[in-house]
Design a protein around this motif. Structure first.
Motif, PDB file in Angstrom:
ATOM      1  N   ALA A  58      -7.634  -6.409  -1.110  1.00  0.00           N
ATOM      2  CA  ALA A  58      -7.768  -6.912  -2.481  1.00  0.00           C
ATOM      3  C   ALA A  58      -7.833  -5.738  -3.458  1.00  0.00           C
ATOM      4  N   ARG A  59      -8.526  -4.682  -3.068  1.00  0.00           N
ATOM      5  CA  ARG A  59      -8.626  -3.499  -3.930  1.00  0.00           C
ATOM      6  C   ARG A  59      -7.244  -2.888  -4.189  1.00  0.00           C
ATOM      7  N   ASP A  60      -6.408  -2.844  -3.146  1.00  0.00           N
ATOM      8  CA  ASP A  60      -5.053  -2.310  -3.308  1.00  0.00           C
ATOM      9  C   ASP A  60      -4.278  -3.101  -4.360  1.00  0.00           C
ATOM     10  N   LEU A  65      -3.555  -2.464 -11.519  1.00  0.00           N
ATOM     11  CA  LEU A  65      -3.602  -3.179 -12.791  1.00  0.00           C
ATOM     12  C   LEU A  65      -4.311  -2.388 -13.889  1.00  0.00           C
ATOM     13  N   ILE A  66      -5.133  -1.403 -13.494  1.00  0.00           N
ATOM     14  CA  ILE A  66      -5.795  -0.568 -14.503  1.00  0.00           C
ATOM     15  C   ILE A  66      -5.094   0.778 -14.679  1.00  0.00           C
ATOM     16  N   SER A  83       2.525   3.152  -2.852  1.00  0.00           N
ATOM     17  CA  SER A  83       1.922   4.461  -2.565  1.00  0.00           C
ATOM     18  C   SER A  83       0.535   4.314  -1.943  1.00  0.00           C
ATOM     19  N   LEU A  84      -0.105   3.172  -2.151  1.00  0.00           N
ATOM     20  CA  LEU A  84      -1.424   2.918  -1.563  1.00  0.00           C
ATOM     21  C   LEU A  84      -1.342   2.437  -0.121  1.00  0.00           C
TER      22      LEU A  84
END
Length: 149
Positions: A58-60, A65-66, A83-84
């Motif tokens: 979820a963090r990825d 978005l920021i 890239s993540l």
């Protein structure tokens, strides 16, 4: 637990406190290997085709978005996201946005589709039909054997 004795037809009652035998938990595959259609060309001209991508968290999905670059150009979202989650391309183990930016368009499209397949559908298989004989079969879009987590 109730069961019938097959030979006599008698009803047997098992110990209700004994849980049924559980199957071992399935191992979740979190990393998938792939082979790029064209390959990433590094600064030295070396071509890197094989790599791996992990499942997104979820963090990825939220972190880009920021990102200022994404706010200025929403199309940049997939570059940051890839890239993540791309953990390796050839011998490159630190995949940055600059690495993804330097991919050929066909390789970027391939990774975007792979991301969608493993995160939304849970696999890298696609059903295809032979145009000559019209036989349907599955093809692994990752281009190689699936990796293990």
């Amino acid at each position: 637990m109730r069961r019938r004795n097959v030979s006599s037809g008698d009803l047997l009652v098992g110990d209700p406190d004994t849980p049924p035998a559980a199957e071992p938990p399935a191992r979740l595959q979190t990393e998938f290997t792939f082979q790029l259609p064209r390959g990433y060309v590094d600064e030295d001209g070396q071509v890197h085709r094989d790599g791996s991508m992990r499942l997104a968290t979820a963090r990825d999905e939220l972190a880009p978005l920021i990102d200022v670059r994404v706010k200025q150009n929403p199309a940049y979202l997939s570059v940051v996201l890839l890239s993540l989650v791309v953990t390796r391309i050839g011998t490159i183990t630190t995949v940055r946005t600059e690495t993804i930016e330097r991919l050929f368009a066909s390789d970027l499209a391939f990774l975007q589709d792979l991301y969608r397949r493993i995160n939304a559908e849970g696999h890298t298989l696609a059903e295809v039909t032979c145009p000559a004989c019209e036989t349907s079969f599955d093809v692994d879009l990752a281009g190689s054997r699936l990796g293990e987590s």
